[in-house]
Design a protein around this motif. Structure first.
Motif, short mmCIF file in Angstrom:
data_model
loop_
_atom_site.label_atom_id
_atom_site.label_comp_id
_atom_site.label_asym_id
_atom_site.label_seq_id
_atom_site.Cartn_x
_atom_site.Cartn_y
_atom_site.Cartn_z
N ASP A 1 36.96 51.59 38.95
CA ASP A 1 36.53 51.70 37.50
C ASP A 1 37.40 50.74 36.47
O ASP A 1 37.10 50.03 35.56
CB ASP A 1 36.08 52.78 37.15
N SER B 1 37.88 42.35 32.21
CA SER B 1 37.02 41.79 31.15
C SER B 1 37.74 40.98 30.35
O SER B 1 39.01 41.07 30.15
CB SER B 1 36.45 43.21 30.28
N HIS C 1 38.17 47.12 37.04
CA HIS C 1 36.68 46.33 36.49
C HIS C 1 36.66 46.09 34.98
O HIS C 1 36.62 45.16 34.42
CB HIS C 1 35.49 47.13 37.14
N LYS C 2 36.93 47.32 34.39
CA LYS C 2 37.20 47.16 32.76
C LYS C 2 38.17 46.03 32.47
O LYS C 2 37.96 45.39 31.47
CB LYS C 2 37.24 48.54 32.15
N THR D 1 28.91 45.27 39.62
CA THR D 1 29.78 46.33 39.06
C THR D 1 30.29 47.19 40.24
O THR D 1 29.63 47.35 41.22
CB THR D 1 29.53 46.97 37.82
N ARG E 1 44.07 44.54 27.92
CA ARG E 1 43.48 44.68 29.48
C ARG E 1 44.59 44.04 30.24
O ARG E 1 44.79 44.63 31.37
CB ARG E 1 42.45 43.82 29.58
N TYR F 1 42.11 42.25 22.38
CA TYR F 1 41.18 42.74 23.65
C TYR F 1 41.96 42.40 24.87
O TYR F 1 42.13 43.16 25.90
CB TYR F 1 39.92 42.13 23.28
#
Ligand SMILES: Nc1ncnc2c1ncn2[C@@H]1O[C@H](COP(=O)(O)OP(=O)(O)OP(=O)(O)O)[C@@H](O)[C@H]1O
Ligand SMILES: N[C@@H](CCO)C(=O)O
Length: 345
Positions: free
Chosen positions: A250, A257, A253-254, A280, A234, A230
């Motif tokens: 977008d 994580s 931001h994701k 967000t 990212r 994960y």
């Protein structure tokens, strides 16, 4: 060579991790620890003064202050057992123990101090080796030294190389102790990444400290494969996304994580989970991404506009935490490309 009488050392504050990049990513900010130094006549005692964050608590004894004890450690590896006579005035706007790399900046300042005071002529790459003897994770010291948005790693160290990690915390020149170990070369490796200058950093700094040591103690020794993947997925996307124009809020931001450190630290920072869920790009215009800054408790929001409203939305969540709420302040900072510097005059 004529020895310059006065010199000024400037070291930026930093934020480490940036979500999935635990112990890997960090960035330098437009907020600077400075040391104004002046050589004194031979035989003079060290004169040290300090203003700003930590002024009430930071010791001004050379063997105890993190800046000067780091300098003493470096000098001792060159066979120099004390600081040359100096007047040093420290100005520190970096809050201590809040996740803005205060200790990393202090360590870097100590190494530059040793380099200038002892006329050691060290390269910055060599300075990074010394930094990593004091602060084992590279993600604050690398951007503080080199500037910008930086990815870094350490080569795997042998047990005997790990042993000196306590040196700057001890007092290397006391009791005629044995010569402390000189770091081996090429411990640290780094690269400066691209950064879209439209993105600013809003640091919301609550009114309590979390010692990095305590925030590392809550992390597990082992991770599930799915959580490691994960984060790897990212971090790869994030490092390039932050350099691209126009800003893809977008995606960033994701990609900010994380499953490696923030979930384990959430109980140390009341309100953090709610902030990460609720603030967000869709709910607060201008938001690009949000994470814990370093080991916390500062919350870092990357943003392109609307900085005051973004800060207010984080501060409001801190303010409504149980037991009277948590006070906080905020700073809107640029990511700066220049790292630590010594200017002689
Ligand atoms: N300018 C300074 N002068 C002397 N000591 C300092 C200075 N700045 C930081 N320190 C020392 O470092 C400690 C804070 O280090 P710590 O690693 O816990 O937090 P941080 O570096 O501010 O946060 P993070 O590593 O999460 O970004 C302080 O309590 C103090 O002992
Ligand atoms: N990567 C480190 C940064 C602390 O400054 C941590 O999160 O523990």
């Amino acid at each position: 060579m004529t020895t310059q009488t006065k010199f000024k050392i400037t070291v930026p504050a930093t934020s480490a991790n940036i979500g999935p990049g635990f112990d890997v990513l960090g960035m330098a900010f437009s907020l600077y620890l400075t040391l104004d130094c002046e050589r004194l006549p031979a035989g003079s005692a060290l004169q040290m003064s300090y203003e700003g964050e930590g002024a009430k608590d930071v010791p001004l004894i050379a063997e105890k202050n993190l800046i000067t004890k780091t300098a003493l450690y470096v000098l001792s590896t060159y066979g120099i057992t004390s600081l040359p006579p100096l007047k040093i005035h420290v100005t520190n706007p970096i809050p201590l123990g809040r996740g803005l790399g205060s200790s990393g900046s202090a360590v870097v300042a100590g190494i530059l101090l040793a380099n200038a005071a002892g006329e050691l002529n060290m390269s910055k790459d060599r300075m990074l080796d010394y930094c990593l003897m004091v602060e084992r994770h590279p993600d604050n010291v690398a951007p503080a030294l080199f500037g910008g948005f930086v990815a870094s790693f350490l080569r795997e160290l042998e047990p005997e190389e790990l042993e000196p990690s306590s040196i700057p915390r001890s007092e290397p020149t006391r009791n005629g102790a044995a010569q402390p170990p000189t770091p081996t070369v090429d411990i640290g490796h780094y690269i400066q990444l691209g950064w879209n200058q439209d993105i600013k950093a809003v640091a919301i700094i609550p009114d309590f400290e979390v010692a990095t040591e305590d925030a590392r103690a809550v992390l597990p020794d082992m991770y599930e494969r799915a959580d490691v993947i994960y984060n790897l997925q990212r971090i790869a996307v994030l490092t390039t996304a932050l350099s691209r124009s126009p800003v893809n809020a977008d995606l960033i931001h994701k990609a900010m994580s994380d499953k490696v450190h923030q979930p384990y630290r959430k109980h140390l920072i009341p309100g953090m989970s709610e902030m990460l869920e609720q603030i967000t790009p869709k709910t607060v215009p201008g938001v690009v991404g949000i994470c814990l800054s370093g080991a916390g408790p500062t919350i870092l929001v990357l943003a392109t506009e609307n900085f005051d409203q973004i800060a207010a939305s984080v501060q409001e969540i801190f303010a409504r935490q149980p037991n009277g709420g948590i006070k906080s302040m905020y700073k809107v900072l640029d990511v700066v490309n220049d790292g630590a510097q010594t200017v002689y005059h």
